[in-house]
Design an enzyme around this catalytic site. Structure first.
Site, short mmCIF file in Angstrom:
data_model
loop_
_atom_site.label_atom_id
_atom_site.label_comp_id
_atom_site.label_asym_id
_atom_site.label_seq_id
_atom_site.Cartn_x
_atom_site.Cartn_y
_atom_site.Cartn_z
CG ASP A 115 -2.13 -0.87 1.07
OD1 ASP A 115 -2.49 -1.18 -0.07
OD2 ASP A 115 -2.71 -1.25 2.10
CE1 TYR B 241 -10.07 -0.57 -0.31
CE2 TYR B 241 -9.29 1.67 -0.65
CZ TYR B 241 -9.25 0.49 0.05
OH TYR B 241 -8.39 0.37 1.11
#
EC number: 3.2.1.18
Length: 469
Positions: A151, A402
């Site tokens: 990430d 997402y």
């Protein structure tokens, strides 16, 4: 024919050939001059594959279009007056969702130069909509795509490209160095927020029209992070929500008010037992509503709404139609956190309409796959699990990821209301698939009060790629 006649004949032929050659050269020069004059002189000619770059000069938009002709860029300009995106209108009444864009980035990236990305989101000005995304400093099907499941790294940057286009080095604009980000337009210029740095001391860099205007330092020294979707602008002010602290326990949450890229006010939420991450925010009748991710203990979504003075209210969506992932099966909801399967989560969104709510969610209750939109006419305040509309977006057999909200202002659409829209990330690669990389494409939809259709719009790229074998 005697020798003198031969000489005269040959000389005449050579003279004619020379004259013809001279005329051709003169014609070629004239043709080149005319072509160059047309390319540089036409200020309003639309060309395919143009890259529009917006600059801000003395409160006037200058729309610069670089037209690629024979590997030469010719700059054309036309002035466009700036506006203020008021944000005072209500959300448009809608009955369903019309498909707006699909970039097919992974499919195209198997053979073309496409960035390895995650966390794409969309934001619109009064002139255009753009897809923003966090790159990994690498291209698909290339050795540097190895290990991009991570990430936070110093190679990640926020970039943007025209909505619906696959993000590549040829159509994308650098915005900020960032592993967490947000962006929005106030009617005059783009505001970008890019967070980068170490977990114990990250800094958010604010840019307005590409120029650094302010910074925000991590105040809890525990992974400062923001929305991964657009901030919200009302009457020239823009608003965002940031989190600092544990991802699995009580953290600190702040709302920031910004004007021309500078923080003018902030407030820390008094929200014990609440957990806010990756909020999806939108303007509605002059106020801001944010629907967020509870990564601590809620399988329903927390919300915060506030006015332009940052006076706020907090709560959880009460509906028994749960919006997070993982989550339990639909049942009896709560206006506080619903604990079963409440740990972890995924970025998402909802749109409030009075006591009703449009809920976007994965189809699967335990994996990031499938996507659907559900209208619960009492779900903002009621705890039952009944609903009246369900529209399929991605089949449960295909990967999603997402999702987040964005809006189209009346200054863009010409409507007298704010159009609600959403995007869905379609994650491919690690950790679920046998590749060395993690990336995604995206789709988006906008609310309409006319006919729509449910279907599946998956990523559908064939994996693995050559680099994975």
């Amino acid at each position: 024919m005697n020798p003198n006649q031969k000489i005269i004949t040959i000389g005449s032929i050579c003279m004619v050939v020379g004259i013809i050659s001279l005329m051709l050269q003169i014609g070629n020069i004239i043709s080149i001059w005319v072509s160059h004059s047309i390319q540089t002189g036409n200020q309003h000619q639309a060309e395919p594959c143009n890259q529009s770059i917006i600059t801000y000069e003395n409160n006037t938009w200058v729309n610069q279009t670089y037209v690629n002709i024979s590997n030469t860029n010719f700059l054309t300009e036309k002035a466009v007056a700036s506006v203020t995106l008021a944000g005072n209108s209500s959300l448009c009444p809608i009955s369903g969702w019309a498909v707006h864009s699909k970039d097919n980035g992974i499919r195209i990236g198997s053979k073309g130069d496409v960035f390895v990305i995650r966390e794409p989101f969309i934001s619109c000005s009064h002139l255009e909509c753009r897809t923003f995304f966090l790159t990994q400093g690498a291209l698909l099907n290339d050795k540097h795509s190895n290990g991009t499941v991570k990430d936070r790294s110093p190679h990640r940057t926020l970039m943007s490209c025209p909505v619906g286009e696959a993000p590549s080095p040829y159509n994308s604009r650098f915005e900020s160095v960032a592993w967490s980000a947000s962006a929005c337009h106030d009617g005059t210029s783009w505001l970008t927020i890019g967070i980068s740095g170490p977990d114990n001391g990250a800094v958010a860099v604010l840019k307005y029209n590409g120029i650094i205007t302010d910074t925000i330092k991590s105040w809890r020294n525990n992974i400062l992070r923001t929305q991964e979707s657009e901030c919200a602008c009302v009457n020239g002010s823009c608003f965002t929500v940031m989190t600092d602290g544990p991802s699995n326990g009580q953290a600190s949450y702040k709302i920031f008010k910004m004007e021309k890229g500078k923080v003018v006010k902030s407030v820390e939420l008094n929200a014990p037992n609440y957990h806010y991450e990756e909020c999806s925010c939108y303007p509605d009748a002059g106020e801001i509503t944010c629907v967020c991710r509870d990564n601590w203990h809620g399988s329903n979504r927390p919300w915060v709404s506030f006015n332009q003075n940052l006076e706020y209210q907090i709560g959880y969506i009460c509906s028994g139609v749960f919006g997070d992932n993982p989550r339990p099966n639909d049942g009896t909801g709560s206006c506080g956190p619903v604990s079963p399967n409440g740990a972890y989560g995924v970025k998402g969104f909802s749109f409030k309409y009075g006591n009703g709510v449009w809920i976007g969610r994965t189809k699967s209750t335990n994996s990031r796959s499938g996507f659907e939109m559900i209208w619960d006419p009492n779900g903002w305040t009621g705890t039952d699990s009944s609903f009246s509309v369900k529209q399929d977006i991605v089949a449960i057999t295909d990967w999603s990821g997402y999702s987040g909200s964005f809006v189209q202002h009346p200054e863009l659409t010409g409507l007298d209301c704010i159009r609600p829209c959403f995007w869905v990330e379609l994650i491919r690669g690690r950790p679920k698939e046998s590749t060395i990389w993690t990336s995604g494409s995206s789709i988006s939809f906008c609310g309409v009060n006319s006919d729509t259709v449910g279907w599946s719009w998956p990523d559908d790229a064939e994996l693995p790629f050559t680099i994975d074998k």
